[in-house]
Design a protein around this motif. Structure first.
Motif, PDB file in Angstrom:
ATOM      1  N   MET A  59       0.581 -12.368  12.315  1.00  0.00           N
ATOM      2  CA  MET A  59       1.105 -11.913  11.013  1.00  0.00           C
ATOM      3  C   MET A  59       0.372 -10.636  10.581  1.00  0.00           C
ATOM      4  SD  MET A  59       1.571 -14.056   7.484  1.00  0.00           S
ATOM      5  CE  MET A  59       0.035 -14.938   7.689  1.00  0.00           C
ATOM      6  N   ASN A  60       1.130  -9.616  10.234  1.00  0.00           N
ATOM      7  CA  ASN A  60       0.469  -8.370   9.818  1.00  0.00           C
ATOM      8  C   ASN A  60       0.029  -8.441   8.339  1.00  0.00           C
ATOM      9  OD1 ASN A  60       2.639  -7.663   8.126  1.00  0.00           O
ATOM     10  ND2 ASN A  60       3.710  -6.671   9.826  1.00  0.00           N
ATOM     11  N   ASN A  61      -0.709  -7.435   7.951  1.00  0.00           N
ATOM     12  CA  ASN A  61      -1.299  -7.478   6.611  1.00  0.00           C
ATOM     13  C   ASN A  61      -0.257  -7.449   5.494  1.00  0.00           C
ATOM     14  OD1 ASN A  61      -3.890  -7.757   7.522  1.00  0.00           O
ATOM     15  ND2 ASN A  61      -4.255  -5.544   7.618  1.00  0.00           N
ATOM     16  N   LYS A  62       0.817  -6.742   5.730  1.00  0.00           N
ATOM     17  CA  LYS A  62       1.887  -6.690   4.735  1.00  0.00           C
ATOM     18  C   LYS A  62       2.426  -8.101   4.501  1.00  0.00           C
ATOM     19  CE  LYS A  62       5.152  -3.169   3.524  1.00  0.00           C
ATOM     20  NZ  LYS A  62       5.724  -1.912   4.035  1.00  0.00           N
ATOM     21  N   GLU A  63       2.657  -8.799   5.593  1.00  0.00           N
ATOM     22  CA  GLU A  63       3.152 -10.176   5.482  1.00  0.00           C
ATOM     23  C   GLU A  63       2.127 -11.086   4.822  1.00  0.00           C
ATOM     24  OE1 GLU A  63       6.143 -10.596   9.321  1.00  0.00           O
ATOM     25  OE2 GLU A  63       3.977 -10.614   9.680  1.00  0.00           O
ATOM     26  N   LYS A  64       0.880 -10.867   5.173  1.00  0.00           N
ATOM     27  CA  LYS A  64      -0.173 -11.686   4.553  1.00  0.00           C
ATOM     28  C   LYS A  64      -0.151 -11.533   3.041  1.00  0.00           C
ATOM     29  CE  LYS A  64      -3.481 -11.743   8.360  1.00  0.00           C
ATOM     30  NZ  LYS A  64      -4.698 -11.071   8.863  1.00  0.00           N
ATOM     31  N   LYS A 110       0.257   0.349  -1.900  1.00  0.00           N
ATOM     32  CA  LYS A 110      -0.563   1.225  -1.054  1.00  0.00           C
ATOM     33  C   LYS A 110      -2.041   0.808  -1.121  1.00  0.00           C
ATOM     34  CE  LYS A 110      -1.703   6.245  -0.986  1.00  0.00           C
ATOM     35  NZ  LYS A 110      -2.782   6.327  -2.008  1.00  0.00           N
ATOM     36  N   GLN A 111      -2.520   0.607  -2.348  1.00  0.00           N
ATOM     37  CA  GLN A 111      -3.935   0.279  -2.527  1.00  0.00           C
ATOM     38  C   GLN A 111      -4.296  -1.073  -1.905  1.00  0.00           C
ATOM     39  OE1 GLN A 111      -1.902   1.604  -4.698  1.00  0.00           O
ATOM     40  NE2 GLN A 111      -2.896   3.390  -5.611  1.00  0.00           N
ATOM     41  N   ARG A 112      -3.448  -2.053  -2.086  1.00  0.00           N
ATOM     42  CA  ARG A 112      -3.759  -3.374  -1.524  1.00  0.00           C
ATOM     43  C   ARG A 112      -3.723  -3.349  -0.002  1.00  0.00           C
ATOM     44  NH1 ARG A 112      -0.138  -6.605  -5.917  1.00  0.00           N
ATOM     45  NH2 ARG A 112      -1.642  -6.412  -7.629  1.00  0.00           N
ATOM     46  N   MET A 113      -2.866  -2.509   0.537  1.00  0.00           N
ATOM     47  CA  MET A 113      -2.820  -2.397   2.001  1.00  0.00           C
ATOM     48  C   MET A 113      -4.096  -1.752   2.529  1.00  0.00           C
ATOM     49  SD  MET A 113      -0.261  -3.860   3.335  1.00  0.00           S
ATOM     50  CE  MET A 113      -0.335  -3.146   4.994  1.00  0.00           C
ATOM     51  N   ILE A 114      -4.581  -0.748   1.809  1.00  0.00           N
ATOM     52  CA  ILE A 114      -5.847  -0.112   2.222  1.00  0.00           C
ATOM     53  C   ILE A 114      -6.953  -1.163   2.254  1.00  0.00           C
ATOM     54  CG2 ILE A 114      -7.651   1.493   1.481  1.00  0.00           C
ATOM     55  CD1 ILE A 114      -5.366   3.235   0.258  1.00  0.00           C
ATOM     56  N   VAL A 115      -7.002  -1.973   1.207  1.00  0.00           N
ATOM     57  CA  VAL A 115      -8.043  -3.005   1.130  1.00  0.00           C
ATOM     58  C   VAL A 115      -7.830  -4.060   2.210  1.00  0.00           C
ATOM     59  CG1 VAL A 115      -8.998  -4.847  -0.308  1.00  0.00           C
ATOM     60  CG2 VAL A 115      -8.535  -2.621  -1.308  1.00  0.00           C
ATOM     61  N   ALA A 116      -6.587  -4.501   2.373  1.00  0.00           N
ATOM     62  CA  ALA A 116      -6.297  -5.513   3.396  1.00  0.00           C
ATOM     63  C   ALA A 116      -6.679  -5.001   4.784  1.00  0.00           C
ATOM     64  CB  ALA A 116      -4.825  -5.897   3.355  1.00  0.00           C
ATOM     65  N   ASN A 117      -6.372  -3.734   5.044  1.00  0.00           N
ATOM     66  CA  ASN A 117      -6.691  -3.190   6.367  1.00  0.00           C
ATOM     67  C   ASN A 117      -8.190  -3.164   6.629  1.00  0.00           C
ATOM     68  OD1 ASN A 117      -4.002  -2.877   7.011  1.00  0.00           O
ATOM     69  ND2 ASN A 117      -3.904  -0.762   6.256  1.00  0.00           N
ATOM     70  N   ILE A 118      -8.960  -3.035   5.573  1.00  0.00           N
ATOM     71  CA  ILE A 118     -10.416  -3.069   5.746  1.00  0.00           C
ATOM     72  C   ILE A 118     -10.921  -4.511   5.847  1.00  0.00           C
ATOM     73  CG2 ILE A 118     -12.610  -2.616   4.578  1.00  0.00           C
ATOM     74  CD1 ILE A 118     -11.333  -0.027   3.506  1.00  0.00           C
ATOM     75  N   LEU A 134      -9.225  -7.556   6.146  1.00  0.00           N
ATOM     76  CA  LEU A 134      -8.599  -8.567   6.995  1.00  0.00           C
ATOM     77  C   LEU A 134      -8.485  -8.096   8.440  1.00  0.00           C
ATOM     78  CD1 LEU A 134      -5.751  -9.572   4.482  1.00  0.00           C
ATOM     79  CD2 LEU A 134      -8.121 -10.380   4.569  1.00  0.00           C
ATOM     80  N   ASP A 135      -9.590  -7.572   8.941  1.00  0.00           N
ATOM     81  CA  ASP A 135      -9.589  -7.041  10.302  1.00  0.00           C
ATOM     82  C   ASP A 135     -10.091  -8.067  11.311  1.00  0.00           C
ATOM     83  OD1 ASP A 135     -12.247  -7.201   9.734  1.00  0.00           O
ATOM     84  OD2 ASP A 135     -12.737  -5.136  10.253  1.00  0.00           O
ATOM     85  N   GLY A 136     -10.283  -9.311  10.854  1.00  0.00           N
ATOM     86  CA  GLY A 136     -10.707 -10.357  11.778  1.00  0.00           C
ATOM     87  C   GLY A 136     -12.210 -10.521  11.886  1.00  0.00           C
TER      88      GLY A 136
END
Lengths: 132, 132
Positions: free
Chosen positions: B1-6, B16-24, B26-28
């Motif tokens: 599941m990608n971050n957008k789906e999460k 945009k902002q939440r995706m930036i945070v998620a990408n940092i 929720l990287d495993g």
DNA sequence: CAAGTAGTTTAGAACGGTTTTAAAGTAAAA
DNA sequence: TTTTACTTTAAAACCGTTCTAAACTACTTG
């Protein structure tokens, strides 16, 4: 042992202000409190004290083991006159703490302490949610 | 599941902002961090975000269980991307936290939960002191 | 796709708990 | 008694966090 002796034993000068605080906190009844709670009690007891002194005093009392500070992520520091090894229930809604005596809980298996460190105290917090 | 789906699954608009945070976050890789730490990472990643948004975002992520906040009495809130049930060592000098996996510790006997309340999570903190 | 609307971001101000400052005061030591 | 080190204080500073209100953006509905 009276409060003056307790302060001296702890390495603290028994100043007027510290005696006021000791007379409130070291009365044999355990309590959880904030700096502001204590200042209120000081006023109620007919005395007064600047908030800076309340904080100084709490820091000193804590450093010499007369009181403890509870590990919670609340925005206000919570202190505890119960210095025995014990734990807490935390009502997250209200911030209220309830003591859990050491006998009521038992840690059966403990993790290995990282190299170069010593176990300096274990705190268990059981967070509570109101039923329904 | 990608971050957008999460984010969507968690009921959060994937801005945009939440995706930036998620990408940092929720990287495993699990990490402990403060709001300021995260803002620094955001800048390092070539983005920027107001501190208000960092806090809003952390609050939302926390409320929907994407991250946790650790119970410590430090003056700065510490968050944890490890949302599994686990515990912590706390180096009180430095504020550093180290995970204790659930298997490494076992609570053998638990106190009775006060009337009208439910157990909403147990946190064990083992405070560490440097040897000598 | 356009218009509406509900939710989000932002800078900056405000807030609240805690610490610092620097001067006046007090306890203990010499 | 004088000195010295420590303590108290009001006020300011500090710092993490939240609020405000205006601009913006994602989503919904027609």
């Amino acid at each position: 042992m009276n409060n003056k002796e307790k302060l001296r034993n702890a390495g603290l000068r028994p100043t007027k202000q510290r005696m006021i605080v000791a007379n409130i906190l070291l009365d044999g009844f355990n309590r959880h409190f904030t700096a502001e709670n204590l200042q209120d009690e000081i006023y109620t007891s007919g005395n007064s004290m600047s908030i800076a002194t309340v904080y100084n005093c709490l820091k000193k009392f804590k450093n010499c083991g007369l009181i403890k500070q509870v590990e919670t992520s609340k925005d206000t520091a919570i202190f505890d006159t119960n210095t025995d090894y014990h734990h807490h229930f935390l009502n997250e809604e209200t911030g209220e703490l309830i003591d859990i005596e050491n006998e009521e809980i038992s840690l059966h298996k403990l993790p290995e302490i990282p190299q170069g460190y010593l176990n300096n105290g274990i705190e268990v917090i059981i967070k509570l949610k109101r039923q329904n």
